[in-house]
Design an enzyme around this catalytic site. Structure first.
Site, PDB file in Angstrom:
ATOM      1  N   HIS A  25       7.381   4.618 -15.038  1.00  0.00           N
ATOM      2  CA  HIS A  25       6.039   5.102 -15.392  1.00  0.00           C
ATOM      3  C   HIS A  25       5.844   6.537 -14.918  1.00  0.00           C
ATOM      4  O   HIS A  25       5.354   7.385 -15.674  1.00  0.00           O
ATOM      5  CB  HIS A  25       5.005   4.173 -14.751  1.00  0.00           C
ATOM      6  CG  HIS A  25       3.585   4.637 -14.861  1.00  0.00           C
ATOM      7  ND1 HIS A  25       2.694   4.124 -15.776  1.00  0.00           N
ATOM      8  CD2 HIS A  25       2.887   5.565 -14.144  1.00  0.00           C
ATOM      9  CE1 HIS A  25       1.520   4.724 -15.628  1.00  0.00           C
ATOM     10  NE2 HIS A  25       1.604   5.596 -14.640  1.00  0.00           N
ATOM     11  N   GLU A  26       6.233   6.820 -13.684  1.00  0.00           N
ATOM     12  CA  GLU A  26       6.049   8.172 -13.143  1.00  0.00           C
ATOM     13  C   GLU A  26       6.962   9.182 -13.824  1.00  0.00           C
ATOM     14  O   GLU A  26       6.556  10.318 -14.097  1.00  0.00           O
ATOM     15  CB  GLU A  26       6.289   8.163 -11.629  1.00  0.00           C
ATOM     16  CG  GLU A  26       5.353   7.268 -10.842  1.00  0.00           C
ATOM     17  CD  GLU A  26       3.888   7.556 -11.113  1.00  0.00           C
ATOM     18  OE1 GLU A  26       3.554   8.727 -11.431  1.00  0.00           O
ATOM     19  OE2 GLU A  26       3.070   6.628 -11.035  1.00  0.00           O
TER      20      GLU A  26
END
Length: 295
Positions: free
Chosen positions: A146-147
């Site tokens: 996600h990051e």
């Protein structure tokens, strides 16, 4: 570097367009009403303070995030957990086609992580100690994905661009409104009277709140895209499991306000308060991911 150049060119284009609108529509109207304002000078100052401030904030984002959270960059992994973390970030970065970010751990009890940085090839991915303690490898891998997706999508640059544009509009429009109130309503014919300054302050507060709502709306949309990126890198079920784990996490976010928008999780709100939140409700994110409404 290409993304930063695009950021600057886009900002310049918007400023030029705003300047054309002021010269073609606002200044002639103000002249007919007997109001005289150097809109070009105001626009230049608004650009310097509005977009310049956003650009400086973006340029310093990685350094400031490390200082504010006390994040410790892993230069050389000291244990298997740190080695796994670095290897996982590297694998996802390769999948995303970006340079290897700096990898850091910050001391916080809650499950959280964030990414920031001005360039896609010179970013930072940091995870909380609570995440490493409470998430299993699959869940943590999805959060890292996600990051990394945030970095791949250029979300930090996009939000800085939007914030800079809105800052400029707020500065310019508040002064146009202030001039109108001062000259037309209070009938002041000499310089800038109290009506101008009071109106400018009030208009900047109101317009600033509206601008913040717009920025936070864009922030919420990018969370959906980053969730989809995490699912693409690690697997959709792993991403859903990570979001489910975040739902069960009882510890509130301890990230500073300046960094919180870049975290995997942020403070929640209901009703009108939700308009000022940087993250959508976790239930909505899980539902969107299951239905694949984004991407």
């Amino acid at each position: 570097m290409k993304r930063v150049s695009l950021f600057l060119l886009t900002n310049l284009g918007i400023v030029v367009l705003l300047g054309i609108m002021l010269n073609l529509f606002i200044e002639p109207w103000m002249a007919r009403e007997g109001m005289h304002m150097n809109t070009t000078g105001i626009l230049i100052l608004a650009t310097i303070f509005g977009m310049g401030g956003a650009f400086i904030s973006l340029a310093l984002s990685k350094t400031m995030a490390k200082r504010m959270t006390g994040a410790r960059v892993i230069d050389k992994p000291a244990n298997p957990t740190e080695q796994w973390l670095v290897d996982t970030v590297r694998r996802h970065a390769q999948q995303a086609g970006i340079g290897m970010p700096e990898v850091a751990i910050y001391d916080a009890p809650e499950i959280n992580a964030f990414a920031t940085g001005m360039k896609r090839d010179d970013a930072l991915v940091a995870v909380s100690a609570g995440l490493l303690r409470q998430m299993n490898a699959d869940e943590a891998e999805a959060v890292i994905g996600h990051e990394v997706a945030h970095i791949q999508n250029g979300d930090m640059v996009t939000l800085a661009l939007i914030q800079g544009v809105l800052n400029t509009f707020v500065i310019v429009l508040s002064r146009v409104v202030g001039m109108f109130v001062d000259k037309v309503i209070f009938k002041n014919e000499r310089g800038y009277g109290p009506g101008f300054w009071i109106t400018v302050i009030f208009a900047q507060i109101v317009l600033g709140i509206i601008a913040s709502m717009i920025v936070q709306w864009f922030s919420r949309q990018r969370e959906y895209r980053a969730d989809l990126g995490g699912a693409r890198f690690a697997g959709r079920e792993k991403m859903i499991a990570a979001l489910e784990k975040l739902k069960r996490n009882s510890e509130p976010s301890t990230l500073p306000e300046q960094v919180e928008a870049f975290g995997i999780s942020g403070r929640m709100g209901q009703g009108l308060k939700s308009l000022m939140m940087s993250h959508p409700p976790l239930d909505d994110r899980i539902a969107a991911l299951r239905e694949r409404r984004y991407g």
